[in-house]
Design an enzyme around this catalytic site. Structure first.
Site, short mmCIF file in Angstrom:
data_model
loop_
_atom_site.label_atom_id
_atom_site.label_comp_id
_atom_site.label_asym_id
_atom_site.label_seq_id
_atom_site.Cartn_x
_atom_site.Cartn_y
_atom_site.Cartn_z
N THR A 1 0.84 -1.19 0.00
CA THR A 1 0.00 0.00 0.00
C THR A 1 0.88 1.25 0.00
OG1 THR A 1 -0.19 -0.03 2.44
CG2 THR A 1 -1.91 -1.15 1.17
N SER B 1 2.56 2.61 -2.46
CA SER B 1 3.86 2.23 -3.04
C SER B 1 4.24 3.08 -4.24
CB SER B 1 3.85 0.75 -3.43
OG SER B 1 2.69 0.41 -4.17
N GLY C 1 8.09 7.09 -1.67
CA GLY C 1 8.63 6.85 -0.33
C GLY C 1 9.14 5.45 -0.11
N ILE C 2 9.06 4.99 1.14
CA ILE C 2 9.54 3.66 1.51
C ILE C 2 8.78 2.58 0.75
CG2 ILE C 2 9.68 2.01 3.40
CD1 ILE C 2 10.27 4.36 5.27
N GLY C 3 7.48 2.78 0.56
CA GLY C 3 6.69 1.79 -0.17
C GLY C 3 7.19 1.57 -1.58
N SER D 1 7.25 2.21 12.92
CA SER D 1 8.25 3.27 13.06
C SER D 1 8.99 3.07 14.37
CB SER D 1 7.55 4.65 13.07
OG SER D 1 8.45 5.66 13.49
N TYR E 1 0.15 10.19 15.93
CA TYR E 1 0.86 9.35 14.97
C TYR E 1 1.59 8.22 15.70
CZ TYR E 1 4.60 7.92 11.78
OH TYR E 1 5.48 7.19 11.02
#
Length: 260
Positions: A13, A15, A18-20, A141, A154
């Site tokens: 998800t 994607s 970023g990291i995705g 995180s 968050y």
């Protein structure tokens, strides 16, 4: 090393960036078929084009859906009823102090950061168990165990992801399905770079990053933001057949931010 990921189908998800995106790109290098997900067609198309430039033979499926909503997750499930790998990467954050956060702020982050992964896992994990193989990964995180002062709503969602992943792992007994979590440190993603520029508009990018870390992190923090590709490498390993004995675990990729 053969990670056993060729021709597996993976949904990551958020994607398209970023990291995705880095996880998607790294899995594609292993021959995994990837569902590239974003909220708009343009971002999904750009992500696919970028991967294709490096990996012309990559098998990539576009998915425009907002998985931060119940309707979006249903669209995802309708379009792709079965996957072998689910990476719950979608997450948003905002710098709002505790006294300024409203009930709406808390509920919005809970809907996006938690319920997206819960809804998708509820569907796909059951099917993985029926097939006796699958991987579910939550991208949490390091703040889940090493909280900042400025974004408690968050942080609460990131901590909850760890307990959800651990609970779901208990459902996998007697199968080759695993559920794990990754705790990345603050990476040099597009979203973080945009935030840093907004907070320190008069500084150079390098100065702004260091000031950001100085203002928001503790003494064990690295001097620079992390490379998202390093986080992606860990995610790929946890999705692989090689990691079959790793289940119900939370793995750090934090650059020694967590002092424990």
């Amino acid at each position: 090393m053969d990670l056993g990921l060729k021709d597996k189908l993976a949904l990551i998800t958020a994607s398209s960036g970023g990291i995705g995106f880095e996880i998607a790109q790294a899995l594609a290098r292993e021959g995994t078929h990837i569902i590239i997900n974003g909220r708009n067609q343009s971002s999904v198309d750009i992500a696919i084009q970028t991967i294709k430039k490096q990996q012309p033979d990559a098998v990539l499926h576009p998915l425009v859906a907002d998985n931060g909503t119940a309707l979006g997750t249903q669209e995802t499930i309708t379009n792709f009823p079965d996957v072998d790998i689910l990476v719950n990467n979608l997450g948003v954050y905002e710098f709002v102090g505790f006294f300024e956060e409203t009930d709406g702020d808390w509920l919005r982050l809970f809907e996006i950061n938690i319920l997206s992964g819960v809804r998708l896992s509820r569907h796909y994990l059951r099917r993985m168990l029926d097939k006796k193989w699958g991987r579910v990964l939550f991208i949490s995180s390091e703040q889940a165990v090493n909280p900042w002062l400025r974004i408690p709503h968050y942080i609460a969602t990131k901590a909850m992801q760890l307990s959800i992943a651990r609970s779901l792992a208990d459902l996998t007994k007697g199968s080759a399905v695993t559920v794990n979590a990754v705790l990345p440190g603050t990476a040099r993603s597009d979203g973080v770079k945009k935030l840093v520029r907004k907070l320190y508009p008069t500084m150079s990018p390098e100065e702004a990053e260091r000031q950001f870390l100085t203002d928001n992190r503790r003494k064990h923090s690295p001097d620079d933001l992390l490379d998202p590709r390093e986080i992606a490498s860990l995610a790929v390993f946890l999705c692989s057949t090689t990691a079959a004995s790793t289940n119900g675990a939370s793995y750090r990729a934090d650059g020694n931010v967590i002092a424990a």
